[in-house]
Design a protein around this motif. Structure first.
Motif, PDB file in Angstrom:
ATOM      1  N   ALA A 115      42.465 -15.598  10.012  1.00  0.00           N
ATOM      2  CA  ALA A 115      43.720 -14.995   9.553  1.00  0.00           C
ATOM      3  C   ALA A 115      43.530 -14.282   8.221  1.00  0.00           C
ATOM      4  N   ARG A 116      42.735 -14.864   7.341  1.00  0.00           N
ATOM      5  CA  ARG A 116      42.472 -14.226   6.042  1.00  0.00           C
ATOM      6  C   ARG A 116      41.810 -12.869   6.251  1.00  0.00           C
ATOM      7  N   GLU A 117      40.810 -12.818   7.140  1.00  0.00           N
ATOM      8  CA  GLU A 117      40.126 -11.551   7.407  1.00  0.00           C
ATOM      9  C   GLU A 117      41.094 -10.516   7.984  1.00  0.00           C
ATOM     10  N   GLN A 118      41.968 -10.967   8.877  1.00  0.00           N
ATOM     11  CA  GLN A 118      42.901 -10.038   9.511  1.00  0.00           C
ATOM     12  C   GLN A 118      43.936  -9.515   8.518  1.00  0.00           C
ATOM     13  N   LEU A 119      44.419 -10.379   7.626  1.00  0.00           N
ATOM     14  CA  LEU A 119      45.406  -9.930   6.643  1.00  0.00           C
ATOM     15  C   LEU A 119      44.790  -8.937   5.665  1.00  0.00           C
ATOM     16  N   ILE A 120      43.555  -9.188   5.258  1.00  0.00           N
ATOM     17  CA  ILE A 120      42.877  -8.247   4.364  1.00  0.00           C
ATOM     18  C   ILE A 120      42.780  -6.874   5.035  1.00  0.00           C
ATOM     19  N   ALA A 121      42.414  -6.874   6.300  1.00  0.00           N
ATOM     20  CA  ALA A 121      42.294  -5.606   7.027  1.00  0.00           C
ATOM     21  C   ALA A 121      43.649  -4.932   7.199  1.00  0.00           C
ATOM     22  N   LEU A 122      44.674  -5.723   7.503  1.00  0.00           N
ATOM     23  CA  LEU A 122      46.021  -5.169   7.681  1.00  0.00           C
ATOM     24  C   LEU A 122      46.517  -4.553   6.370  1.00  0.00           C
ATOM     25  N   ARG A 123      46.276  -5.266   5.275  1.00  0.00           N
ATOM     26  CA  ARG A 123      46.725  -4.769   3.968  1.00  0.00           C
ATOM     27  C   ARG A 123      46.011  -3.467   3.616  1.00  0.00           C
ATOM     28  N   ILE A 128      50.678  -2.485   2.803  1.00  0.00           N
ATOM     29  CA  ILE A 128      51.850  -3.349   2.698  1.00  0.00           C
ATOM     30  C   ILE A 128      51.772  -4.210   1.434  1.00  0.00           C
ATOM     31  N   ALA A 129      52.906  -4.342   0.734  1.00  0.00           N
ATOM     32  CA  ALA A 129      52.986  -5.142  -0.490  1.00  0.00           C
ATOM     33  C   ALA A 129      54.112  -6.153  -0.340  1.00  0.00           C
ATOM     34  N   TYR A 130      53.917  -7.347  -0.915  1.00  0.00           N
ATOM     35  CA  TYR A 130      54.883  -8.438  -0.712  1.00  0.00           C
ATOM     36  C   TYR A 130      54.792  -9.453  -1.847  1.00  0.00           C
ATOM     37  N   ASP A 131      54.765  -8.938  -3.103  1.00  0.00           N
ATOM     38  CA  ASP A 131      54.547  -9.779  -4.284  1.00  0.00           C
ATOM     39  C   ASP A 131      53.269 -10.600  -4.112  1.00  0.00           C
ATOM     40  N   ASP A 132      52.258  -9.950  -3.575  1.00  0.00           N
ATOM     41  CA  ASP A 132      51.021 -10.651  -3.241  1.00  0.00           C
ATOM     42  C   ASP A 132      50.056 -10.699  -4.421  1.00  0.00           C
ATOM     43  N   ARG A 133      49.319 -11.793  -4.481  1.00  0.00           N
ATOM     44  CA  ARG A 133      48.250 -11.970  -5.448  1.00  0.00           C
ATOM     45  C   ARG A 133      47.059 -12.615  -4.751  1.00  0.00           C
ATOM     46  N   GLN A 134      45.867 -12.228  -5.173  1.00  0.00           N
ATOM     47  CA  GLN A 134      44.640 -12.795  -4.625  1.00  0.00           C
ATOM     48  C   GLN A 134      43.925 -13.532  -5.762  1.00  0.00           C
ATOM     49  N   ARG A 135      44.498 -14.673  -6.162  1.00  0.00           N
ATOM     50  CA  ARG A 135      43.996 -15.395  -7.340  1.00  0.00           C
ATOM     51  C   ARG A 135      43.586 -16.839  -7.038  1.00  0.00           C
ATOM     52  N   LEU A 207      56.626  -5.656   7.627  1.00  0.00           N
ATOM     53  CA  LEU A 207      55.786  -5.496   8.804  1.00  0.00           C
ATOM     54  C   LEU A 207      56.635  -5.122  10.017  1.00  0.00           C
ATOM     55  N   ALA A 208      57.849  -5.666  10.100  1.00  0.00           N
ATOM     56  CA  ALA A 208      58.743  -5.298  11.208  1.00  0.00           C
ATOM     57  C   ALA A 208      59.029  -3.801  11.186  1.00  0.00           C
ATOM     58  N   LYS A 209      59.206  -3.236   9.997  1.00  0.00           N
ATOM     59  CA  LYS A 209      59.422  -1.785   9.898  1.00  0.00           C
ATOM     60  C   LYS A 209      58.187  -1.016  10.370  1.00  0.00           C
ATOM     61  N   LEU A 210      57.001  -1.529   9.995  1.00  0.00           N
ATOM     62  CA  LEU A 210      55.776  -0.881  10.469  1.00  0.00           C
ATOM     63  C   LEU A 210      55.670  -0.994  11.985  1.00  0.00           C
ATOM     64  N   ALA A 388      49.334 -16.739  10.430  1.00  0.00           N
ATOM     65  CA  ALA A 388      50.057 -15.784  11.274  1.00  0.00           C
ATOM     66  C   ALA A 388      49.201 -14.626  11.755  1.00  0.00           C
ATOM     67  N   CYS A 389      48.481 -13.985  10.868  1.00  0.00           N
ATOM     68  CA  CYS A 389      47.697 -12.816  11.288  1.00  0.00           C
ATOM     69  C   CYS A 389      46.554 -13.220  12.212  1.00  0.00           C
ATOM     70  N   GLY A 390      45.999 -14.398  12.000  1.00  0.00           N
ATOM     71  CA  GLY A 390      44.935 -14.869  12.877  1.00  0.00           C
ATOM     72  C   GLY A 390      45.441 -15.213  14.256  1.00  0.00           C
ATOM     73  N   SER A 391      46.523 -16.001  14.320  1.00  0.00           N
ATOM     74  CA  SER A 391      47.044 -16.391  15.628  1.00  0.00           C
ATOM     75  C   SER A 391      47.671 -15.195  16.338  1.00  0.00           C
ATOM     76  N   GLY A 392      48.260 -14.270  15.576  1.00  0.00           N
ATOM     77  CA  GLY A 392      48.820 -13.068  16.180  1.00  0.00           C
ATOM     78  C   GLY A 392      47.767 -12.200  16.826  1.00  0.00           C
ATOM     79  N   ARG A 393      46.624 -12.058  16.153  1.00  0.00           N
ATOM     80  CA  ARG A 393      45.524 -11.250  16.710  1.00  0.00           C
ATOM     81  C   ARG A 393      44.912 -11.944  17.919  1.00  0.00           C
ATOM     82  N   VAL A 394      44.695 -13.265  17.844  1.00  0.00           N
ATOM     83  CA  VAL A 394      44.156 -14.010  18.987  1.00  0.00           C
ATOM     84  C   VAL A 394      45.089 -13.881  20.187  1.00  0.00           C
ATOM     85  N   LEU A 395      46.397 -14.050  19.937  1.00  0.00           N
ATOM     86  CA  LEU A 395      47.391 -13.965  21.010  1.00  0.00           C
ATOM     87  C   LEU A 395      47.357 -12.577  21.662  1.00  0.00           C
TER      88      LEU A 395
END
Length: 429
Positions: A115-123, A128-135, A207-210, A388-395
Motif C-alpha cells: 500500500a505504501r508503494e501504491q500511495l507513493i505512485a498515486l501521489r 493529490i494533497a491531503y495535509d500529508d507528511r512523510q516524517r 480521490l473521488a473527484k479524480l 487502502a491503496c494496497g488492497s484497492g490495487r489487489v482487488l
C-alpha cells in the motif's frame, strides 16, 4: 466490464480508482451524501505501514483485563447479549499465540508495505494533497517492559525489510523535539521512518473527484437493501432507488459488510470496534508533534495534520452504537495533554466516533467469494487508511483477472475455511 462497488469510504474509493485505471466502467453506491463520511471521516490520521500488527497476540487476554481496570482505559466492553461478539472474541482468542501472531503480522505488513508503494505512485501521478507528511512514526514506550519487548515486532519488520530504529529518550526527542519538555515520562521508542500521516477524509474526497474524471459514477444518498442471486451468481443490488446491475460486484461496506452477505450463506468474521478521536487546533508549533506519536500505554495516536492535531484511540465493543461517551474523550485529552501540554487547545476539541471493521486475525478480507462475480474488500480494522491503496490495487487486479503483484490468496474469505463459510458457530450466530 461494469463493476458496482458498495461503499465510498477510503477502501471503496481507492478500489474505484484502480478499477477505473484498469479500464472498467465503475459505479460506487453509498447511503451518505459524499465520500468518506463514516469510518473514514476523522480517524487517527497515521499511515502505519511498519506498525501494522494484529491486536490478537501472546499475552493480550491478560493485558486486556488490565486495560479494563485503567482509569484512562484503551479497551472497553459494554455488556450486552450479542452472539456474534462472543463468536468473534472466541476467534480472536484463538489467534493469541506466537505462531498466529507471526503469521498474521507477516501478511499485514505485506499488504501495508505494498500500500505504501501504491500511495507513493498515486501521489506522484496525480499530485493529490491531503495535509500529508512523510516524517515517520514514533511508538513511545512509557515503561521498560514495553521497550524490552520491542524485539517481538522488529523481528517481523526485519523479515520484510521494513526500516526501523530503536530509540532511547534522546532519540525520541530528536525525532519529536516537543517531547523534551516531558522526557521523564517515557523510556524510549521505536521509530518507523517510512510511516506517513495525512487526513483520510481530504484524501478520499479528492480521490473521488479524480475518479469522476476517470468516468466513475458515484450514487450518493442511496440505501443498499440486499443482493439478489440467480444462477449461482449475483444478479443485482436492490436499493431504495431500484435495482442496480453490473458484471462484477465489490462489497466495501466496512462493519456493515457481514449483514449484507449473511443471507447468502457467507459469514464474514468482521465486528465493529468503536474508536474515537478529537481534533484540536495547534496553538504552539514548537510544542506540537512533528508527525505521529503512538502512546503505547494508552494505545492513543497523536498526529499532526496541518494546523491541527488529531488524537485517536480506544477500542470499544458496543455493537453499532454511535454514542459519544465523555470518558473516551478524557482518555484522548489526557494522552495528548500529558505528552504535548502546550501543543493544542483542548477547549476547542472536536469529538468524533467511528466503527472500525475488525477481523479476529487483523488481516482484511480482500478477494473472491463463493459467488464468482462477487468480491470483498473489507475488515481492515484500524488500518483502512494504511492499507487502502494496497488492497484497492489487489482487488482491482483480481476483478480484472490478473495476478496481483504480491501473494494475495491468504487475504480472501476462503482462508477461514475451504468453502468460504466460517464454521458452525458462525451459522448459529
Amino acid at each position: 466490464m461494469k463493476v458496482l462497488i458498495l461503499g465510498s469510504g477510503v477502501v471503496g474509493t481507492t478500489s474505484a480508482y484502480y478499477l477505473a485505471k484498469a479500464g472498467h466502467e465503475v459505479t460506487v453506491v453509498d447511503r451518505q451524501p459524499a465520500a468518506a463520511m463514516e469510518t473514514s471521516f476523522a480517524n487517527a490520521g497515521q499511515l502505519s505501514y511498519g506498525y501494522s500488527s494484529p491486536w490478537a497476540g501472546p499475552g493480550i487476554p491478560l493485558k486486556a483485563l488490565k486495560w479494563l481496570m485503567m482509569r484512562y482505559r484503551p479497551f472497553v466492553i459494554w455488556p450486552r447479549p450479542d452472539a456474534r461478539l462472543g463468536w468473534w472474541l472466541a476467534q480472536m482468542l484463538a489467534n493469541c499465540n506466537e505462531d498466529a501472531y507471526r503469521l498474521n503480522k507477516g501478511r499485514m505488513v505485506r499488504i501495508a508495505e505494498y500500500a505504501r508503494e501504491q500511495l507513493i505512485a498515486l501521489r506522484a501521478e496525480t499530485g493529490i494533497a491531503y495535509d500529508d507528511r512523510q516524517r515517520g512514526t514514533v511508538q513511545l514506550f512509557r515503561t521498560q517492559a514495553q521497550l524490552d519487548h520491542v524485539g517481538d515486532d522488529t523481528a517481523v519488520l526485519g523479515q520484510y525489510e521494513v526500516p526501523f530504529e530503536v530509540l532511547d529518550v534522546a532519540g525520541c526527542v530528536a525525532r519529536e523535539p516537543a517531547l523534551a519538555a516531558v522526557s521523564g515520562k517515557f523510556v524510549g521508542g521505536l521509530y518507523l521512518p517510512e510511516d506517513e500521516t495525512g487526513d483520510v477524509h481530504q484524501f478520499t474526497q479528492r480521490l473521488a473527484k479524480l475518479c469522476e474524471g476517470l468516468g466513475v459514477t458515484f450514487r450518493y444518498g442511496t440505501t443498499i437493501r440486499r443482493l439478489t442471486v440467480e444462477g449461482g451468481q449475483v444478479s443485482g443490488v436492490e436499493t431504495d432507488a431500484g435495482l442496480l446491475t453490473a458484471d462484477r460486484y465489490v462489497v466495501a461496506l466496512g462493519s456493515y459488510s457481514p449483514a449484507l452477505l449473511r443471507p447468502l450463506g457467507m459469514n464474514l468474521p468482521v465486528y465493529p470496534v468503536k474508536g474515537y478521536s478529537i481534533t484540536v487546533p495547534v496553538t504552539d508549533e514548537a510544542a506540537a508533534p512533528v508527525s505521529t506519536v503512538m502512546d503505547e500505554t494508552y494505545k492513543v495516536a497523536i498526529t499532526r495534520l496541518g494546523d491541527r492535531i488529531r488524537v485517536g484511540g480506544t477500542a470499544e465493543l458496543a455493537g453499532f452504537s454511535s454514542t459519544l461517551r465523555a470518558p473516551r474523550q478524557r482518555t484522548l485529552e489526557f494522552s495528548v495533554g500529558d505528552l504535548f501540554p502546550r501543543g493544542g487547545d483542548l477547549t476547542k476539541a472536536k469529538f468524533w466516533t467511528g466503527l472500525r471493521p475488525m477481523t479476529p486475525d487483523g488481516t482484511p478480507i480482500v478477494g473472491a467469494t463463493p459467488l464468482p462475480n462477487l468480491f470483498t474488500n473489507t475488515g481492515h480494522g484500524t488500518l483502512g487508511w494504511t492499507m487502502a491503496c494496497g488492497s484497492g490495487r489487489v482487488l482491482a487486479d483480481l476483478v480484472s483477472g490478473r495476478a496481483p503483484e504480491i501473494p494475495s490468496g491468504d487475504f480472501a474469505l476462503s482462508r477461514y475455511s475451504r468453502d468460504g463459510v466460517v464454521g458452525r458457530q458462525a451459522q448459529a450466530a
